[in-house]
Scaffold this active site. Structure first.
Site, short mmCIF file in Angstrom:
data_model
loop_
_atom_site.label_atom_id
_atom_site.label_comp_id
_atom_site.label_asym_id
_atom_site.label_seq_id
_atom_site.Cartn_x
_atom_site.Cartn_y
_atom_site.Cartn_z
N PHE A 151 -9.01 -47.50 -17.31
CA PHE A 151 -10.27 -48.21 -17.09
C PHE A 151 -10.54 -48.45 -15.61
O PHE A 151 -11.70 -48.44 -15.18
CB PHE A 151 -10.28 -49.55 -17.85
CG PHE A 151 -11.58 -50.28 -17.71
CD1 PHE A 151 -12.69 -49.89 -18.43
CD2 PHE A 151 -11.70 -51.35 -16.83
CE1 PHE A 151 -13.90 -50.55 -18.29
CE2 PHE A 151 -12.91 -52.03 -16.69
CZ PHE A 151 -14.01 -51.62 -17.43
N PHE B 31 -12.09 -44.00 -21.53
CA PHE B 31 -11.28 -44.94 -20.77
C PHE B 31 -10.50 -45.84 -21.71
O PHE B 31 -11.02 -46.29 -22.73
CB PHE B 31 -12.16 -45.80 -19.85
CG PHE B 31 -12.82 -45.02 -18.75
CD1 PHE B 31 -12.08 -44.57 -17.67
CD2 PHE B 31 -14.17 -44.71 -18.80
CE1 PHE B 31 -12.67 -43.83 -16.66
CE2 PHE B 31 -14.78 -43.98 -17.81
CZ PHE B 31 -14.03 -43.53 -16.73
N CYS B 32 -9.26 -46.07 -21.36
CA CYS B 32 -8.44 -47.03 -22.09
C CYS B 32 -7.66 -47.83 -21.07
O CYS B 32 -7.92 -47.73 -19.87
CB CYS B 32 -7.55 -46.34 -23.11
SG CYS B 32 -6.25 -45.33 -22.42
N ASP B 33 -6.71 -48.59 -21.53
CA ASP B 33 -5.98 -49.49 -20.63
C ASP B 33 -5.29 -48.72 -19.51
O ASP B 33 -5.46 -49.03 -18.35
CB ASP B 33 -4.98 -50.31 -21.44
CG ASP B 33 -4.40 -51.45 -20.63
OD1 ASP B 33 -5.12 -51.98 -19.75
OD2 ASP B 33 -3.24 -51.81 -20.87
#
Length: 108
Positions: free
Chosen positions: A39, A7-9
Site C-alpha cells: 500500500f 495493493f495490500c499490506d
C-alpha cells in the site's frame, strides 16, 4: 495495454492472485499489465498516473478513504477486491471486476 494495480499490506498476499489474474488474461487474450504492491507505493502510482485501475486487498479496505480522493483527482477507478474472490484466489473474477471498472471509467 491497461495497468491494473493491487495493493495490500506488504504486496505479498496479492501475488498469488495476480498470477491467477495474469493466467486468466492470457487465456482470454486481454492486454493488461497486473502488479501487486504494498500500500505504501499507492501514492506514487497514483501521482505518476500509472494506473488504469486500483484494487485494494480486503485486509486493507479500511485504507480506502485514505486514497479515494487522490484516485478521483487523477480519474483512476478504485475499489476493494471482492472478498470471496480473494479468499478463493479467483483470478478470473477479479480480472473481470477490474476490466468492468476500467470500462465504466472510460464511459464517464
Amino acid at each position: 495495454m491497461k495497468n491494473i494495480f493491487l495493493f495490500c499490506d506488504a504486496g505479498m498476499s496479492t501475488s498469488l492472485l495476480v498470477s491467477k489474474m495474469r493466467e486468466s488474461a492470457k487465456v482470454h487474450n486481454v492486454d493488461v499489465e497486473i502488479q501487486a504492491l504494498p500500500f505504501g507505493k499507492s501514492f506514487e502510482i497514483i501521482q505518476n498516473n500509472k494506473a488504469d485501475c486500483i484494487l485494494l486487498g480486503p485486509q486493507i479496505k479500511f485504507l480506502l478513504k485514505d486514497i479515494e480522493e487522490k484516485c478521483e483527482k487523477h480519474n483512476i477507478p478504485l475499489d476493494v477486491v471482492n472478498s470471496i474472490a480473494y479468499g478463493t484466489m479467483n483470478g478470473e473474477k477479479v480480472l473481470k471486476q477490474a476490466i468492468k471498472m476500467i470500462k465504466a471509467n472510460q464511459n464517464k
